[in-house]
Design a protein around this motif. Structure first.
Motif, PDB file in Angstrom:
ATOM      1  N   GLU A  39     -22.366 -16.925 -13.413  1.00 47.92           N
ATOM      2  CA  GLU A  39     -22.319 -17.031 -14.878  1.00 47.92           C
ATOM      3  C   GLU A  39     -21.169 -17.897 -15.393  1.00 47.92           C
ATOM      4  N   LYS A  40     -20.153 -18.157 -14.557  1.00 52.14           N
ATOM      5  CA  LYS A  40     -19.028 -19.002 -14.967  1.00 52.14           C
ATOM      6  C   LYS A  40     -19.292 -20.489 -14.735  1.00 52.14           C
ATOM      7  N   GLY A  41     -20.425 -20.810 -14.125  1.00 49.35           N
ATOM      8  CA  GLY A  41     -20.756 -22.198 -13.839  1.00 49.35           C
ATOM      9  C   GLY A  41     -21.078 -22.991 -15.098  1.00 49.35           C
ATOM     10  N   PRO A  42     -21.066 -24.325 -14.992  1.00 44.99           N
ATOM     11  CA  PRO A  42     -21.417 -25.178 -16.138  1.00 44.99           C
ATOM     12  C   PRO A  42     -22.828 -24.902 -16.638  1.00 44.99           C
ATOM     13  N   GLY A  47     -30.406 -23.279 -14.445  1.00 45.37           N
ATOM     14  CA  GLY A  47     -31.835 -23.506 -14.299  1.00 45.37           C
ATOM     15  C   GLY A  47     -32.264 -24.671 -15.190  1.00 45.37           C
ATOM     16  N   TRP A  48     -33.507 -25.053 -15.063  1.00 45.55           N
ATOM     17  CA  TRP A  48     -34.040 -26.179 -15.821  1.00 45.55           C
ATOM     18  C   TRP A  48     -35.543 -26.040 -15.909  1.00 45.55           C
ATOM     19  N   THR A  55     -30.717 -19.306 -11.711  1.00 52.17           N
ATOM     20  CA  THR A  55     -29.498 -20.021 -11.339  1.00 52.17           C
ATOM     21  C   THR A  55     -29.845 -21.139 -10.364  1.00 52.17           C
ATOM     22  N   LYS A  56     -28.929 -22.044 -10.196  1.00 51.24           N
ATOM     23  CA  LYS A  56     -29.156 -23.199  -9.336  1.00 51.24           C
ATOM     24  C   LYS A  56     -28.462 -23.004  -7.993  1.00 51.24           C
ATOM     25  N   HIS A  57     -29.208 -23.169  -6.908  1.00 50.78           N
ATOM     26  CA  HIS A  57     -28.645 -23.178  -5.557  1.00 50.78           C
ATOM     27  C   HIS A  57     -28.114 -24.581  -5.329  1.00 50.78           C
ATOM     28  N   ILE A  81     -14.234 -19.176 -18.184  1.00 52.74           N
ATOM     29  CA  ILE A  81     -14.319 -18.020 -19.075  1.00 52.74           C
ATOM     30  C   ILE A  81     -14.268 -16.770 -18.217  1.00 52.74           C
ATOM     31  N   ASN A  82     -13.347 -15.883 -18.504  1.00 46.78           N
ATOM     32  CA  ASN A  82     -13.213 -14.636 -17.735  1.00 46.78           C
ATOM     33  C   ASN A  82     -14.102 -13.564 -18.276  1.00 46.78           C
TER      34      ASN A  82
END
Length: 82
Positions: A39-42, A47-48, A55-57, A81-82
């Motif tokens: 969840e902290k990823g850009p 996903g798209w 989420t993206k592997h 973001i924490n």
């Protein structure tokens, strides 16, 4: 004539080029990994269109591990973001 290079890789943009001592040994210290973005990823990792997974592997490296080997190549610009 068939070489593709990003601007940051173009020799014409560089001065004072010095070979890194023991560069192969430094490369051997860098661990390649596969991972799932959390969840902290850009935003683009969430996903798209056409992807059924939320989420993206991905494949890559860990910045904190590279920083131990070559600190000058790691630049923290992303606020987590924490």
């Amino acid at each position: 004539a068939d070489v593709i290079a990003y601007a940051s890789s173009d020799r014409r943009m560089k001065d004072n080029i010095v070979t890194i001592k023991d560069s192969i040994e430094k490369i051997k210290q860098i661990r390649g990994v596969t991972f799932d973005w959390n969840e902290k990823g850009p935003k683009w990792t969430k996903g798209w269109a056409g992807n059924l997974e939320p989420t993206k592997h991905d494949i890559g490296v860990i910045a904190q591990e590279i920083q131990k080997v070559l600190p000058e190549v790691v630049n923290y610009k992303i606020k987590l973001i924490n």
